[in-house]
Design an enzyme around this catalytic site. Structure first.
Site, PDB file in Angstrom:
ATOM      1  N   TYR A 189      10.422   3.871  -5.990  1.00  0.00           N
ATOM      2  CA  TYR A 189      10.417   4.803  -4.860  1.00  0.00           C
ATOM      3  C   TYR A 189      11.774   5.468  -4.642  1.00  0.00           C
ATOM      4  O   TYR A 189      12.194   5.698  -3.514  1.00  0.00           O
ATOM      5  CB  TYR A 189       9.989   4.084  -3.570  1.00  0.00           C
ATOM      6  N   TYR A 241      -3.381   1.952   2.192  1.00  0.00           N
ATOM      7  CA  TYR A 241      -2.560   1.756   1.003  1.00  0.00           C
ATOM      8  C   TYR A 241      -3.026   0.456   0.359  1.00  0.00           C
ATOM      9  O   TYR A 241      -3.009  -0.602   0.997  1.00  0.00           O
ATOM     10  CB  TYR A 241      -1.068   1.670   1.337  1.00  0.00           C
ATOM     11  N   ASP A 244      -8.485  -6.452   2.064  1.00  0.00           N
ATOM     12  CA  ASP A 244      -7.182  -6.482   1.398  1.00  0.00           C
ATOM     13  C   ASP A 244      -6.210  -7.164   2.358  1.00  0.00           C
ATOM     14  O   ASP A 244      -5.643  -6.538   3.246  1.00  0.00           O
ATOM     15  CB  ASP A 244      -6.743  -5.055   1.083  1.00  0.00           C
ATOM     16  N   LYS A 299       1.536 -11.553  -1.931  1.00  0.00           N
ATOM     17  CA  LYS A 299       2.754 -11.594  -1.108  1.00  0.00           C
ATOM     18  C   LYS A 299       3.054 -12.998  -0.601  1.00  0.00           C
ATOM     19  O   LYS A 299       3.649 -13.799  -1.310  1.00  0.00           O
ATOM     20  CB  LYS A 299       2.673 -10.570   0.017  1.00  0.00           C
TER      21      LYS A 299
END
Length: 423
Positions: free
Chosen positions: A9, A137, A240, A269
């Site tokens: 990014y 996202y 998700d 995560k």
């Protein structure tokens, strides 16, 4: 000498040299210069126990002396078996089967492939598209890019490469909305399903907290309504929980707020406390059992090389033990209370002309600015105050490690507020 590392990014022409991290302890990491920064983002929301946690480090070292890796193709090992049993125990009732992968994006790819193959195996071959939400996202791999917000998301350049899926409006009713206030959002979801359910395999959503798409926070009633609509229209429901899982919203999983079991749930995560990359896609008996059969299509053709890595499974098991034994639910509740007091209850911040909204849910808080330009330079400003902050677009947020102390958390919120009120 410049590093050959290509950073994510980043605008290569204007990016500043990346500070080199040489260690970390608790909620801080240490730079080569000796600078010690309080991490307000816990390294993209995964380092929930902070840095250098002795039990997690010891678990990796011990497992490394026994078995570092072996393929799961035709083989198994106890860390993989034990972690799967624990995930079935702690996730919503009915998620009884665990498929491993190595990142949240790949875990979502697995879920989408499972959903489509399930529909084919159960006699619905026309259901080959996904339904996602605006502001979503789900990751940066090709399949995931196709179900991220196509308008405000970061992947518009790749539109010509990606398959076209369906999108429903992002829910607007906040976390504490009444059922009546959520009715409008569910009506919009119903409208899309009524038109397109015949070609939709699954509805994908980040439950309660749409993370990288703008930290949109929504109601448990929306999850309950979505579950009912999916059942009505023969569409699978995929949660998700890569960002929301393991306590981020205040419950162990966001689904727990609503008492809902999705057909599939994706975890990553915080799964390993951030100490190694790992992911899991959990599925119900209904999904799993559809793959039992004699045809070539009954095999699920997916197999990441590092799926079920013993090191990752072992540290994930230790992470879960620490979470339960050290009362992380209590820690998260205390962080949430402090975030609400310091940010939601600050009239000057909430009425600042540059601030569009302030939101808190569990151990997550965001100050939404009207423009991304407002946050230009906030990272350098925070660093001068000993805090690491990295905004997303116009959203200045914190997702701290759960071991962050009250004094450390106040320091983070003070810096966030000072950017608006003092800079």
């Amino acid at each position: 000498m410049n590093s050959p590392v290509w950073h994510p990014y980043a605008h290569l022409k204007t990016q500043a040299p990346a500070p080199k991290v040489v260690g970390g302890s608790g909620a801080h990491f240490t730079l080569e210069s000796g600078e010690r920064l309080l991490d307000a983002t816990c390294s993209w929301w995964c380092m929930i126990h902070g840095y250098g946690h002795p039990r997690l480090v010891a678990a990796i070292r011990e497992q490394a002396g026994e078995l570092c890796h072996v393929m799961l193709g035709g083989l198994t090992h106890e860390p993989a078996n034990a972690l799967a049993r624990e995930l079935v125990r702690i996730t919503p009732d009915g998620l009884n089967h665990v498929f491993y992968s190595d990142s949240g994006s790949v875990g979502m790819e697995v879920a989408m492939k499972m959903a489509l193959q399930y529909q084919v195996l159960t006699g619905h071959p026309g259901k080959r598209k996904m339904l996602s939400l605006m502001k979503a996202y789900h990751g940066d791999t090709a399949g995931c890019m196709a179900v991220c917000d196509p308008e405000e998301g970061m992947h518009s350049l790749f539109a010509g490469l990606l398959p076209q899926h369906h999108f429903a409006p992002a829910p607007t009713a906040p976390f504490n909305a009444t059922a009546a206030e959520v009715a409008h959002d569910l009506g919009a979801l119903r409208e899309v399903l009524e038109r397109h359910h015949h070609e939709i395999a699954a509805l994908l959503m980040e439950p309660l907290l749409q993370a990288a798409g703008g930290l949109n926070m929504t109601s448990p009633d929306y999850l309950r309504g979505a579950r009912a609509l999916c059942d009505e229209f023969g569409v699978l429901l995929i949660f998700d929980e890569v960002a929301t899982g393991f306590g981020r919203t205040g419950e162990l999983f966001a689904a727990d707020h609503a008492g809902v079991t999705p057909d599939m749930m994706v975890l990553s995560k915080g799964l390993t406390g951030g100490y190694l990359g790992h992911a899991a896609t959990l599925a119900t008996d209904r999904i799993h059992d559809a793959f039992i059969g004699d045809s070539d299509h009954h095999a699920f053709m997916h197999g990441p090389t590092f799926m079920g890595n013993p090191l990752a499974c072992r540290v994930a098991l230790e992470s879960l033990r620490v979470f339960e034994e050290d009362d992380y639910r209590g820690k998260i509740a205390a962080l949430s209370q402090l975030l609400s007091r310091e940010l939601l209850d600050d009239d000057a911040l909430n009425h600042h002309p540059a601030v569009a909204d302030v939101r808190v849910l569990g151990a997550t808080a965001v100050i939404e600015a009207h423009s991304a330009e407002t946050l230009k330079g906030v990272g350098d400003f925070a660093r001068k105050h000993g805090v690491w902050l990295r905004p997303i677009g116009r959203w200045l947020y914190t997702m701290p490690a759960y071991i962050t102390s009250e004094a450390e958390m106040t320091r983070i919120t003070d810096v966030m507020k000072a950017w608006f009120l003092e800079s």
